[in-house]
Design an enzyme around this catalytic site. Sequence first.
Site, PDB file in Angstrom:
ATOM      1  N   ASP A   1     -99.411 -40.515  33.600  1.00 40.84           N
ATOM      2  CA  ASP A   1     -98.988 -39.121  33.758  1.00 40.84           C
ATOM      3  C   ASP A   1     -98.380 -38.552  32.479  1.00 40.84           C
ATOM      4  O   ASP A   1     -97.326 -37.918  32.490  1.00 40.84           O
ATOM      5  CB  ASP A   1     -98.000 -38.988  34.915  1.00 40.84           C
ATOM      6  CG  ASP A   1     -97.920 -37.564  35.448  1.00 40.84           C
ATOM      7  OD1 ASP A   1     -98.764 -36.741  35.053  1.00 40.84           O
ATOM      8  OD2 ASP A   1     -97.002 -37.270  36.236  1.00 40.84           O
TER       9      ASP A   1
ATOM     10  N   HIS B   1     -99.812 -33.956  35.072  1.00 43.22           N
ATOM     11  CA  HIS B   1     -99.952 -33.089  36.249  1.00 43.22           C
ATOM     12  C   HIS B   1     -99.489 -31.659  35.965  1.00 43.22           C
ATOM     13  O   HIS B   1     -99.775 -30.753  36.749  1.00 43.22           O
ATOM     14  CB  HIS B   1     -99.201 -33.678  37.452  1.00 43.22           C
ATOM     15  CG  HIS B   1     -97.701 -33.580  37.356  1.00 43.22           C
ATOM     16  ND1 HIS B   1     -96.898 -34.621  36.946  1.00 43.22           N
ATOM     17  CD2 HIS B   1     -96.853 -32.563  37.637  1.00 43.22           C
ATOM     18  CE1 HIS B   1     -95.635 -34.260  36.982  1.00 43.22           C
ATOM     19  NE2 HIS B   1     -95.569 -33.001  37.399  1.00 43.22           N
TER      20      HIS B   1
ATOM     21  N   SER C   1     -90.698 -30.995  35.306  1.00 42.80           N
ATOM     22  CA  SER C   1     -91.666 -32.029  34.930  1.00 42.80           C
ATOM     23  C   SER C   1     -92.080 -31.876  33.475  1.00 42.80           C
ATOM     24  O   SER C   1     -92.406 -30.785  33.023  1.00 42.80           O
ATOM     25  CB  SER C   1     -92.899 -31.939  35.829  1.00 42.80           C
ATOM     26  OG  SER C   1     -92.576 -32.244  37.163  1.00 42.80           O
TER      27      SER C   1
END
Length: 438
Positions: free
Chosen positions: A202, A172, A281
């Site tokens: 992911d 993402h 992230s």
Amino acid sequence: MAAAPSSSAAAAACFLSSPCPLPSRQRHFPRHLACAAASKHAPAASSSRSLALPSPAPWPWPRRLAELVPAEVAGRLLSSAAGSFIVALASAALILGDAGAASAFVVATPRKLQADELATVRLFQENTPSVVYITNLAVRQDAFTLDVLEVPQGSGSGFVWDKSGHIVTNFHVIRGASDLRVTLADQSVYEAQVVGFDQDKDVAVLRIKAPMDKLRPIPVGVSADLLVGQKVYAIGNPFGLDHTLTTGVISGLRREISSAATGRPIQDVIQTDAAINPGNSGGPLLDSSGNLIGVNTAIYSPSGASSGVGFSIPVDTVGGIVDQLIKFGKVTRPILGIKFAPDQSVEQLGLSGVLVLDAPPNGPAGKAGLQSTKRDAYGRLVLGDIITSVNGTKVTNGSDLYRILDQCKVGETVTVEVLRGDHKEKIPVVLEPKPDES
């Protein structure tokens, strides 16, 4: 006629006399100066042939002090004043920048850190060169000039996987990017190419062309033996603040979250209270030895900021995915080839299992004969097969089905038990690889 000795001569004579011997160390010079000043000046000896002139008294205050205060007390007072004078000289030296002259008056207190603090500092210094800053650029067209521009649409973190320039991050972080730039710890920037990605878990792998001496792979650990309560450290770029360190503990193990791209569950996720914010992230989660144990992926927060509940994909899961992406450019994962109804819809029907909405005839389930949900000639809804177990393992929702398939291989034959109407059937299905993702 001999001239009377001057005041300076009298002072010099006093220094050469016995009552105040010459100092052996320079720092006692003011004390002798005070002693000399406090002593009375003797009149010059008169000659039989000439008249002696009276000696002037250039320093009236020592004589007055000698009359009012005993000599010993006066010496102490003047010695104290001389000490203050030296302190003033040292301060002046500091102000004027004469560090050499004033260094003897400055005492530097060494910084003392506890053992755990030193370990944290060392961990950060050793692992920071492995963490990178990723900028996601997208193409936009100016509404007035119609010029095509590349503008940042997001950012995140990542880390160096090997000396070949492979960078691991979250999918993402790079989703929808027309161009990607990776900034290393020394602020050098490189264009990055996408090697491959796995939307279900992911995870994405990039590659940069950087000198090998600038690439420091992060040490990879093991996540199978983690314990709740052990210390963890997260390094990333929250809100664009590069190389930020946060600490915490493992709050829970074997959690399950859904992929932001496909909704497919990610199992065995690590829960931590180390602060993870937007921009973290893709960054590494480290144990106290500085080894990689997870990839920071998501947070549970209504506001979008850290609420003390963060999640990291375990390194044991990431390692297998990264190896496949580097080798094949994709992850080969088996599928049944069906579309199923949301779990809430099945629960509202009072059923337990996975309701098949569509089983394309060219897919594994369609070839095996699983039936889809459809409408009859009168427009009434006819439910399709409801999967209740796979290889004897009970299936109550979509997460259970995905969990079972993750343990299977492409080409493997599985036995799918379905509820069809009012009876159950067991159907063998040959699993096929997931189609390539664009």
